[in-house]
Each structure stands twice: as structure tokens, then as C-alpha cells.
Design an enzyme around this catalytic site. Structure first.
Site, PDB file in Angstrom:
ATOM      1  N   SER A 191       0.870  -1.197   0.000  1.00  0.00           N
ATOM      2  CA  SER A 191       0.000   0.000   0.000  1.00  0.00           C
ATOM      3  C   SER A 191       0.893   1.228   0.000  1.00  0.00           C
ATOM      4  O   SER A 191       2.076   1.154   0.362  1.00  0.00           O
ATOM      5  CB  SER A 191      -0.860  -0.008   1.268  1.00  0.00           C
ATOM      6  OG  SER A 191      -1.397   1.274   1.508  1.00  0.00           O
TER       7      SER A 191
ATOM      8  N   TYR B  20      -2.683  -0.625  10.401  1.00  0.00           N
ATOM      9  CA  TYR B  20      -2.664  -0.981   8.966  1.00  0.00           C
ATOM     10  C   TYR B  20      -1.328  -0.555   8.363  1.00  0.00           C
ATOM     11  O   TYR B  20      -0.706  -1.308   7.607  1.00  0.00           O
ATOM     12  CB  TYR B  20      -3.833  -0.285   8.270  1.00  0.00           C
ATOM     13  CG  TYR B  20      -3.940  -0.530   6.770  1.00  0.00           C
ATOM     14  CD1 TYR B  20      -4.621  -1.635   6.275  1.00  0.00           C
ATOM     15  CD2 TYR B  20      -3.376   0.351   5.853  1.00  0.00           C
ATOM     16  CE1 TYR B  20      -4.741  -1.855   4.908  1.00  0.00           C
ATOM     17  CE2 TYR B  20      -3.483   0.142   4.484  1.00  0.00           C
ATOM     18  CZ  TYR B  20      -4.173  -0.962   4.013  1.00  0.00           C
ATOM     19  OH  TYR B  20      -4.281  -1.173   2.655  1.00  0.00           O
TER      20      TYR B  20
END
Ligand code: NDP
Length: 253
Positions: A144, A157
Site C-alpha cells: 500500500s 494498517y
């Protein structure tokens, strides 16, 4: 364009019943690969498989939970024994949980670790063992933009995606000389069910469009080129790299 041809190859994409995983499966199929779809819910996997088959793709369904080491081994070993080799693995399954760090539930932190990081180890190891026997294989991990950047409310995350990039380096370091290419893709912001809360928030969309040099959300199809590249012979000397596909957000303040 033979370098990018995936004809004769088979690709397992985890978490491919929707969102980015489904788009990547669709793109790999267009490049010639046979596809193995995955998710926890067999009905949703079957639904996605029907959509891909309607487009002419050759699709197998393999529902399992990527956080369950034994279930992963059982599914991957069984598939290799009874159907055939998995030449390409895309470790895509992942989840998000948004909460201020000082209130973050420990169970949610653990779930993020298991789903976003441990899964890359579980499925990566299960597939790599067969790839190593054949002396060839491609692993593409979906990281990501949070591999490089934090944002309020998603610290755990961010930690998991940083770990995915580093695990990718470790996979490349251990397995490149055994014939595997292990790399990662770091997507920016894409409109998928995982991001529905952000898509529905006009203030976030306004911020994102100003913050992203390309001035917009990404479309999931825009991740396909990077995935086909890293899954193909075109990337035969690319190892441990994280390729950002983010409209420039990670290179600009
Ligand atoms: P979605 O929530 O749209 O899809 C997630 C998929 O993963 C579903 O098919 C889901 O199916 C499956 N899944 C979730 N948990 C498991 C599990 N334990 N075992 C097997 N399958 C599972 O997510 P996105 O498509 O948005 O995200 C895909 C990946 O891309 C994730 O790793 C995410 O972190 C990453 N990413 C996404 C970005 C974005 O902008 N959307 C940006 C950067 C990275 P089911 O629930 O039925 O199991």
C-alpha cells in the site's frame, strides 16, 4: 509483447472475489493466465468465477482463509496435486480497521496482523515450496502507499503494510537464487468496498484530489499493468522491489 505473455501460466490471486483482487485476476486472465480465485466465502468466489468465465477466462475456485496456516497448506497442496501448478501468486487479501491509535482494539490489531502480514507468509510459503521444486515462480504481494506514509487512524494498517514490503525483500533474498521473483505493488487510493467509508466522505475526496498529483482516485484497472509486468518474464531480474501505483501521492507533499 511476448515478454508480458502469461499464456500457459496459472495465477492464484488471494482475496479476489471483489475489489482489487478481482481486477487483477481479470487482468492476468487477459494476459493469458488461467486463474484461481480465492476468498473466505465460497458463494462469493463462485459468483466472481462466473463473471470471469463469462469473459472467456479459465477459472478455478479455491476458497480458504489466508490466516489459517493449515487450511492454506491443505488447499494449495491439494490443488497442486489434483489440478496443476500455481506459477504465479498474488497475495492480495487484506483488511482495514480505522480508529484512533489510543482507542484501537487489540483484537483488531491482531486481525490486521494476521490478515495483512501473516497471510503473505502462509500462502507465500505454501506456494513457494512447489515453485522452488520447479525452479520458477512469481510472487506479487499487494502492499500500500501506507508502506511509506502514515495517516491518522490507521497506524496498525500502516505497520502491516510496511511489514509486507519488508517481507517481500526477505522473500526475494531467500528465494531469488531458487528461481523465484518476489515483488510488491503499493497502490494509492482506489475505489473499492474496503474504502467505501472514504469514497462516501466528500471532505476526504476533496482532500485526496488536492493531495494526489494526478488529482483523482485510482481505478482498479490501473493496477493491472504493474501486476502483469511483475508476474511475467519481463520482470525476470526484478527482485524485492515495491512498485508504487499511486498517482504520485508518495513522492509529493
Ligand atoms: P476489498 O475489501 O474490496 O476485498 C478484499 C478481498 O479479500 C475480498 O475478496 C475478501 O473476501 C478477501 N478476504 C478478506 N479477508 C480474507 C481472508 N482472511 N482470507 C481470504 N480472503 C480474504 O479490498 P480491496 O480490494 O480494496 O483491497 C485488496 C488489497 O489491496 C488489500 O491488501 C488492501 O490492503 C490493498 N490496498 C487497497 C487499497 C485501496 O485503495 N482499495 C490501497 C492500497 C492497498 P471475503 O471477505 O469473502 O473473504
Amino acid at each position: 509483447m511476448g515478454l508480458f505473455d502469461l499464456g500457459g501460466k496459472r495465477a492464484l490471486v488471494t482475496g479476489s472475489s471483489q475489489g482489487i483482487g478481482f481486477a487483477l485476476a481479470q487482468g492476468l486472465a487477459e494476459a493469458g493466465a488461467k486463474i484461481v480465485l480465492n476468498g473466505r466465502d465460497p458463494a462469493r468466489v463462485a459468483d466472481a468465477a462466473a463473471r470471469l468465465r463469462a469473459e472467456g477466462a479459465l477459472v478455478s475456485e479455491l476458497a480458504f482463509d489466508v490466516t489459517d496456516h493449515e487450511a492454506v497448506r491443505f488447499a494449495v497442496d491439494g490443488f497442486e496435486a489434483h489440478v496443476g501448478p500455481i506459477d504465479i501468486l498474488v497475495n492480495n487479501a487484506g483488511i482495514q480497521h480505522r480508529a484512533p491509535l489510543d482507542e484501537f482494539p487489540p483484537e483488531a490489531f491482531e486481525r490486521l496482523l494476521q490478515t495483512n502480514v501473516a497471510s503473505v507468509f502462509h500462502v507465500g510459503q505454501a506456494c513457494a515450496r512447489h515453485m522452488i521444486e520447479r525452479g520458477a515462480g512469481k510472487i506479487v504481494n499487494i502492499a500500500s502507499v501506507q508502506t511509506a506514509l502514515a495517516r491518522p487512524g490507521i497506524a496498525p494498517y500502516t505497520a502491516t503494510k510496511g511489514a509486507v514490503a519488508n517481507l517481500t525483500k526477505g522473500m526475494a533474498t531467500d528465494w531469488a537464487r531458487l528461481g523465484l521473483n518476489c515483488n510488491a505493488i503499493a497502490p494509492g487510493y482506489f475505489q473499492t468496498p474496503l474504502n467505501q467509508g472514504l469514497v462516501d466522505d466528500p471532505a476526504f475526496c476533496d482532500w485526496l484530489e488536492k493531495r494526489t498529483p494526478a488529482g483523482r482516485w485510482g481505478q482498479v484497472e490501473e493496477l493491472v499493468g504493474a501486476c502483469v509486468f511483475l508476474a511475467s518474464e519481463a520482470a525476470s531480474f526484478v527482485n524485492g522491489h515495491t512498485l508504487f501505483v499511486d498517482g504520485g501521492i508518495s513522492v509529493s507533499l
